[in-house]
Scaffold this active site. Structure first.
Site, PDB file in Angstrom:
ATOM      1  N   ASP A 267      -7.760  -2.507  13.197  1.00  0.00           N
ATOM      2  CA  ASP A 267      -9.576  -3.071  13.585  1.00  0.00           C
ATOM      3  C   ASP A 267      -9.580  -4.215  12.347  1.00  0.00           C
ATOM      4  O   ASP A 267     -10.448  -4.276  12.045  1.00  0.00           O
ATOM      5  CB  ASP A 267     -10.014  -1.355  12.930  1.00  0.00           C
TER       6      ASP A 267
ATOM      7  N   HIS B  39      -7.540  -4.972  10.151  1.00  0.00           N
ATOM      8  CA  HIS B  39      -6.877  -3.985   8.325  1.00  0.00           C
ATOM      9  C   HIS B  39      -5.648  -5.304   8.416  1.00  0.00           C
ATOM     10  O   HIS B  39      -5.194  -4.952   9.073  1.00  0.00           O
ATOM     11  CB  HIS B  39      -7.123  -3.176   7.867  1.00  0.00           C
TER      12      HIS B  39
ATOM     13  N   ASP C 215       0.777  -1.041   0.227  1.00  0.00           N
ATOM     14  CA  ASP C 215       0.203   0.244  -0.138  1.00  0.00           C
ATOM     15  C   ASP C 215       1.239   1.721  -0.324  1.00  0.00           C
ATOM     16  O   ASP C 215       1.967   1.228   0.195  1.00  0.00           O
ATOM     17  CB  ASP C 215      -1.184  -0.058   1.327  1.00  0.00           C
TER      18      ASP C 215
ATOM     19  N   GLU D 284      -9.606  -2.192   5.380  1.00  0.00           N
ATOM     20  CA  GLU D 284     -10.337  -1.692   6.226  1.00  0.00           C
ATOM     21  C   GLU D 284     -11.706  -2.639   6.742  1.00  0.00           C
ATOM     22  O   GLU D 284     -11.944  -2.750   5.141  1.00  0.00           O
ATOM     23  CB  GLU D 284     -10.190  -0.175   6.276  1.00  0.00           C
TER      24      GLU D 284
HETATM   25  C1  F6R Z   1       1.230  -1.390   5.770  1.00  0.00           C
HETATM   26  C2  F6R Z   1       0.049  -2.753   6.426  1.00  0.00           C
HETATM   27  C3  F6R Z   1      -0.827  -2.434   7.688  1.00  0.00           C
HETATM   28  C4  F6R Z   1       0.461  -2.181   9.093  1.00  0.00           C
HETATM   29  C5  F6R Z   1      -1.171  -2.435  10.119  1.00  0.00           C
HETATM   30  C6  F6R Z   1       0.531  -2.065  10.973  1.00  0.00           C
HETATM   31  O1  F6R Z   1       1.992  -1.553   4.407  1.00  0.00           O
HETATM   32  O2  F6R Z   1       0.137  -3.010   5.344  1.00  0.00           O
HETATM   33  O3  F6R Z   1      -1.852  -2.906   7.550  1.00  0.00           O
HETATM   34  O4  F6R Z   1       1.007  -3.285   8.856  1.00  0.00           O
HETATM   35  O5  F6R Z   1      -1.120  -0.772   9.940  1.00  0.00           O
HETATM   36  O6  F6R Z   1       1.044  -1.411  11.216  1.00  0.00           O
HETATM   37  P1  F6R Z   1       2.158  -1.764  12.604  1.00  0.00           P
HETATM   38  O7  F6R Z   1       2.803  -2.136  12.048  1.00  0.00           O
HETATM   39  O8  F6R Z   1       2.740  -0.246  12.661  1.00  0.00           O
HETATM   40  O9  F6R Z   1       0.900  -1.745  14.028  1.00  0.00           O
END
Ligand code: F6R
Length: 236
Positions: free
Chosen positions: A136, A138, A67, A143
């Site tokens: 959440d 994701h 992403d 989302e």
């Molecule tokens: C980022 C991504 C997100 C993160 C998720 C957890 O490329 O795909 O799904 O893996 O938001 O983020 P952290 O590791 O910062 O808790």
């Protein structure tokens, strides 16, 4: 599904890096799907060490990231392209021309997202997809929603994601409201999934995702249908 609980962030990172290294050693031209966020930083640092020691060679590897924020140019320190260059690509012997991150500043986002899926398809799909999980539920920036979205697409970020990611920005208002994310098809078609999770605060969503009902309201729950998922979790 293989589920490992380890007692430190360091161990989680080393174990994840070893799994990725094993993938690249057994298939030097692997296509790796990569994630950003704070969780994989240690994994990337360890991959840098393994590469410097001559244990893994990334020269034939291709990467596709999950992403990118919409509207952040690559020079912006919070863009995911900047993050990947800093935390991984500059540490390993990868050809930057073989690294792909969606372009959140593309003049035509519709074209960008469809070309991204086409690129993954032409590469023959993803061999190993590294994932984190949002508070959440994701994965990527898929989302909670009424449906699982198949293709790479533009999303409006959930308020809880904006709040969670505000720690990387000066103030919460600076967090972009939109992102581009790989959809569920490319993720679910990856041959292997490796998820890294750290922090007690993620324990509840992890339980929901892997032991609760499969629902687009908990996007990671779709991984219950994937035949080769490894989760490495540490409370730390
Ligand atoms: C980022 C991504 C997100 C993160 C998720 C957890 O490329 O795909 O799904 O893996 O938001 O983020 P952290 O590791 O910062 O808790």
């Amino acid at each position: 599904m293989k589920f490992f609980t380890v007692d430190s962030y360091e161990k989680m990172s080393r174990q994840a890096a070893n799994i990725i290294a094993a993938q690249v050693i057994s298939k030097p031209n692997s296509v790796l799907g990569l994630a950003t966020g704070s969780t994989p930083i240690g994994t990337y640092a360890r991959l840098g060490e393994l590469c410097a020691q001559g244990d893994v060679d990334f020269s034939e590897v291709t990467t596709v990231n999950l992403d990118e924020y919409v509207g952040l140019p690559v020079e912006n320190e919070q863009s995911y392209r900047y993050f990947m260059n800093k935390n991984l690509f500059s540490l390993i012997n990868i050809d930057l021309a073989h690294t792909f991150v969606p372009n959140g500043c593309a003049p035509d986002i519709e074209k960008e997202v469809s070309e991204y899926d086409l690129r993954i398809e032409r590469l023959g799909g993803i061999d190993l997809q590294l994932l984190g999980i949002g508070i959440d539920g994701h994965i990527g920036f898929n989302e909670p929603n009424d449906v699982f979205v198949k293709e790479t697409h533009e999303v409006v970020l959930d308020p809880s994601t904006i709040t969670a990611n505000a720690r990387f920005f000066e103030k919460e208002e600076d967090v972009p409201k939109k992102a581009v994310t790989m959809g569920m098809q490319a993720i679910m078609q990856a041959k292997k999934i490796l998820m890294v999770v750290n922090g007690k605060k993620k324990e509840e969503i992890l339980k929901k995702a892997f032991f609760g009902p499969i629902t687009p309201q908990v996007p990671a729950s779709i991984l219950q249908l994937h035949p080769d998922v490894t989760v490495i979790y540490t409370e730390e």
